[in-house]
Design a protein around this motif. Structure first.
Motif, PDB file in Angstrom:
ATOM      1  N   ASN A  88     -56.816  22.092  29.752  1.00 52.87           N
ATOM      2  CA  ASN A  88     -56.140  20.675  29.376  1.00 52.87           C
ATOM      3  C   ASN A  88     -54.712  21.103  29.184  1.00 52.87           C
ATOM      4  O   ASN A  88     -53.966  22.092  28.574  1.00 52.87           O
ATOM      5  CB  ASN A  88     -56.668  20.536  27.910  1.00 52.87           C
ATOM      6  N   ARG A 142     -54.290  12.375  28.137  1.00 55.60           N
ATOM      7  CA  ARG A 142     -55.090  13.263  27.124  1.00 55.60           C
ATOM      8  C   ARG A 142     -55.225  14.904  27.702  1.00 55.60           C
ATOM      9  O   ARG A 142     -55.485  15.842  27.061  1.00 55.60           O
ATOM     10  CB  ARG A 142     -56.320  12.663  26.917  1.00 55.60           C
ATOM     11  N   ASN A 200     -62.851  17.544  20.384  1.00 52.29           N
ATOM     12  CA  ASN A 200     -61.733  17.472  19.603  1.00 52.29           C
ATOM     13  C   ASN A 200     -61.680  18.986  18.740  1.00 52.29           C
ATOM     14  O   ASN A 200     -60.602  19.373  18.376  1.00 52.29           O
ATOM     15  CB  ASN A 200     -61.747  16.151  18.659  1.00 52.29           C
ATOM     16  N   CYS A 232     -65.413  29.901  30.128  1.00 48.43           N
ATOM     17  CA  CYS A 232     -64.288  29.930  30.724  1.00 48.43           C
ATOM     18  C   CYS A 232     -63.545  31.168  30.636  1.00 48.43           C
ATOM     19  O   CYS A 232     -62.329  31.457  30.977  1.00 48.43           O
ATOM     20  CB  CYS A 232     -63.164  28.905  29.989  1.00 48.43           C
ATOM     21  N   THR A 249     -63.461   4.663  31.594  1.00 49.15           N
ATOM     22  CA  THR A 249     -62.060   5.542  31.369  1.00 49.15           C
ATOM     23  C   THR A 249     -61.302   4.873  32.326  1.00 49.15           C
ATOM     24  O   THR A 249     -61.493   4.274  32.884  1.00 49.15           O
ATOM     25  CB  THR A 249     -62.569   6.994  31.503  1.00 49.15           C
TER      26      THR A 249
HETATM   27  N1  ACO Z   1     -61.691   7.804  28.531  1.00 46.16           N
HETATM   28  C1  ACO Z   1     -61.508   7.027  27.437  1.00 46.16           C
HETATM   29  N2  ACO Z   1     -61.825   7.279  26.208  1.00 46.16           N
HETATM   30  C2  ACO Z   1     -62.231   8.326  25.840  1.00 46.16           C
HETATM   31  C3  ACO Z   1     -62.571   9.440  26.731  1.00 46.16           C
HETATM   32  C4  ACO Z   1     -62.357   8.878  28.276  1.00 46.16           C
HETATM   33  N3  ACO Z   1     -62.750   9.897  29.068  1.00 46.16           N
HETATM   34  N4  ACO Z   1     -63.228  10.314  26.262  1.00 46.16           N
HETATM   35  C5  ACO Z   1     -63.186  10.188  24.868  1.00 46.16           C
HETATM   36  N5  ACO Z   1     -62.695   8.833  24.693  1.00 46.16           N
HETATM   37  C6  ACO Z   1     -62.293   8.195  23.430  1.00 46.16           C
HETATM   38  C7  ACO Z   1     -63.223   8.724  22.276  1.00 46.16           C
HETATM   39  O1  ACO Z   1     -64.506   7.991  22.184  1.00 46.16           O
HETATM   40  C8  ACO Z   1     -62.475   8.453  21.085  1.00 46.16           C
HETATM   41  O2  ACO Z   1     -62.608   7.151  20.992  1.00 46.16           O
HETATM   42  P1  ACO Z   1     -62.457   6.439  19.330  1.00 46.16           P
HETATM   43  O3  ACO Z   1     -61.200   6.832  18.846  1.00 46.16           O
HETATM   44  O4  ACO Z   1     -62.718   5.196  19.644  1.00 46.16           O
HETATM   45  O5  ACO Z   1     -63.853   7.220  18.623  1.00 46.16           O
HETATM   46  C9  ACO Z   1     -60.972   8.581  21.287  1.00 46.16           C
HETATM   47  O6  ACO Z   1     -61.115   8.570  22.954  1.00 46.16           O
HETATM   48  C10 ACO Z   1     -60.461   9.984  21.089  1.00 46.16           C
HETATM   49  O7  ACO Z   1     -61.404  10.929  21.368  1.00 46.16           O
HETATM   50  P2  ACO Z   1     -61.140  12.529  21.248  1.00 46.16           P
HETATM   51  O8  ACO Z   1     -62.400  13.356  21.607  1.00 46.16           O
HETATM   52  O9  ACO Z   1     -60.469  12.773  19.875  1.00 46.16           O
HETATM   53  O10 ACO Z   1     -60.122  12.744  22.329  1.00 46.16           O
HETATM   54  P3  ACO Z   1     -59.180  14.107  22.412  1.00 46.16           P
HETATM   55  O11 ACO Z   1     -57.826  13.493  22.423  1.00 46.16           O
HETATM   56  O12 ACO Z   1     -59.625  15.292  21.672  1.00 46.16           O
HETATM   57  O13 ACO Z   1     -59.192  14.414  23.951  1.00 46.16           O
HETATM   58  C11 ACO Z   1     -60.739  16.143  25.196  1.00 46.16           C
HETATM   59  C12 ACO Z   1     -60.529  14.938  24.233  1.00 46.16           C
HETATM   60  C13 ACO Z   1     -59.731  15.734  26.359  1.00 46.16           C
HETATM   61  C14 ACO Z   1     -62.087  16.599  25.493  1.00 46.16           C
HETATM   62  C15 ACO Z   1     -59.879  17.335  24.456  1.00 46.16           C
HETATM   63  O14 ACO Z   1     -60.584  17.356  23.071  1.00 46.16           O
HETATM   64  C16 ACO Z   1     -60.077  18.518  25.125  1.00 46.16           C
HETATM   65  O15 ACO Z   1     -59.603  18.883  25.894  1.00 46.16           O
HETATM   66  N6  ACO Z   1     -60.798  19.528  24.293  1.00 46.16           N
HETATM   67  C17 ACO Z   1     -61.173  20.842  24.615  1.00 46.16           C
HETATM   68  C18 ACO Z   1     -61.727  21.355  25.798  1.00 46.16           C
HETATM   69  C19 ACO Z   1     -61.773  22.661  26.103  1.00 46.16           C
HETATM   70  O16 ACO Z   1     -60.721  23.461  25.837  1.00 46.16           O
HETATM   71  N7  ACO Z   1     -62.832  23.276  26.166  1.00 46.16           N
HETATM   72  C20 ACO Z   1     -62.970  24.612  26.154  1.00 46.16           C
HETATM   73  C21 ACO Z   1     -63.173  25.427  27.593  1.00 46.16           C
HETATM   74  S1  ACO Z   1     -64.423  24.616  28.272  1.00 46.16           S
HETATM   75  C22 ACO Z   1     -65.881  25.866  28.973  1.00 46.16           C
HETATM   76  O17 ACO Z   1     -65.729  26.663  28.175  1.00 46.16           O
HETATM   77  C23 ACO Z   1     -66.819  25.492  29.729  1.00 46.16           C
END
Ligand code: ACO
Length: 337
Positions: free
Chosen positions: A263, A37, A226, A114, A29
């Protein structure tokens, strides 16, 4: 009738900082990806011997002191956590009660991820309004580093450790009262965010991927990020619109919008949908990451300690998390002085 007043706030973060640069040496990462993100720059990580209860106690000591309530008058302690000191029992709330020297209390934990702080706020309000309790200490405390898989870049960049606490006290002044708390849940989305192992049914649950069952000893969090993101924006916005409409409150009457800090993009989308001004939105996600049940009280403590939170100002809390669960609350800040 007794009303429930939000009297005081306290928080604690452990010393050690885990930066985006540190994480980029652990998984594939980069600071740029995480910042773009999520908005997160760093998160705090508890020491090995520092437990969830230790962090909760430090936050609680501050909240108690700032409330002016004597320890002998506290009659209930409720803790929101998904990273308790011990699996099942004893509850972290009972451990904290003893560490705090509170010997005559009702004490228990709840699990709403959360959304935990909004859930325990609703519990405190209900117990006080019913006349069953007078001074309720609520604590959101998390050592998420203990249930985070530091080889999974999809989750390990998000989570941090910390605690926040508040004293909720009986009052006969309606203008001091917590106005409303909404809570909701939908188990249909349970598999979006879960710790698939370690429970009584997990190894045989068809909803748990076979690959995850291999990690039989792991209690790590798994998330479909996602999909969770999309449900989060939809649910958070809907819930806030409902609580404002039901209470006939306009969004410009809200002094501080305090969302769960998961986020930056989620917070921005909800803030925009509600037409909130930048100065209304409380943001701590950059420095603490997602601390689950601790995130909202940690954020309230930030505005309190920086002098931004003043007596009588209206806060709108909004949370979303594993379960799935969600909740919102309209809370005037009502310190004694
Ligand atoms: N670094 C680099 N690349 C990454 C990383 C990382 N840390 N993590 C994922 N990627 C890649 C993926 O593999 C994917 O690659 P690909 O396109 O080649 O397949 C690409 O980045 C996009 O991945 P997505 O999962 O679609 O990324 P997204 O923009 O959705 O961001 C994140 C991910 C930050 C986790 C986001 O989805 C998010 O914040 N989700 C909600 C989290 C949340 O609110 N949770 C609820 C509360 S938590 C609780 O209750 C405990």
């Amino acid at each position: 009738m007794s009303y429930a007043a939000f009297r005081s706030i306290g928080a604690y973060v452990p010393e050690k900082i885990l930066s985006n640069e540190d994480l980029s040496t652990m998984v594939d990462t980069s600071d740029e990806w995480i910042t773009k993100r999520t908005g997160i720059k760093e998160r705090h990580i508890a020491a090995e011997t520092e437990f969830t209860s230790d962090m909760g106690v430090k936050a609680a000591e501050l909240a108690i002191e700032r409330s002016g309530v004597a320890k002998k008058d506290i009659d209930m302690v409720v803790c929101a956590t998904i990273s308790p000191d011990y699996f099942c029992m004893p509850s972290t709330a009972t451990i904290m009660s003893t560490k705090l020297g509170l010997n005559n209390v009702t004490a228990f934990d709840i699990s709403a991820a959360c959304t935990g702080f909004v859930y325990i706020l609703s519990i405190a309000k209900a117990f006080i309004e019913s006349g069953m309790k007078k001074n309720v200490l609520i604590i959101g405390a998390e050592k998420l580093s203990a249930i985070t898989d530091y080889t999974d870049r999809g989750t390990c960049i998000l989570f941090g450790d910390g605690a926040g606490a508040a004293m909720i006290c009986a009052t006969d002044k309606k203008e001091e009262a917590i106005i409303d708390v909404h809570t909701g849940a939908d188990g249909e989305y349970a598999d979006l965010l879960m710790t698939p192992n370690g429970g009584s049914g997990s190894a045989h649950d068809a909803k748990v991927d076979d690959a995850l069952k291999q990690e039989a000893n792991s209690c790590f969090m798994q998330m479909k990020g996602n999909e969770t993101f999309k449900v989060a924006v939809r649910t958070l916005t809907k819930d806030v619109v409902e609580i404002l409409n039901e209470n006939k409150i306009q969004s410009d009457e809200i002094k501080h919008f305090v969302p769960h800090q998961a986020n930056y993009r989620i917070i921005k989308a909800v803030g925009d949908a509600l037409k909130l001004k930048e100065e209304q939105v409380v943001l701590t996600v950059a420095k603490y990451g997602n601390t689950s049940g601790a995130s909202i009280p940690m954020a309230i403590n930030d505005i309190y300690e920086s002098g931004r939170l003043q007596k009588g100002e209206l806060m709108l809390l909004d949370a979303f998390g594993g379960g799935l669960t969600w909740g919102s609350a309209l809370v005037p800040f009502s310190p004694n002085k």
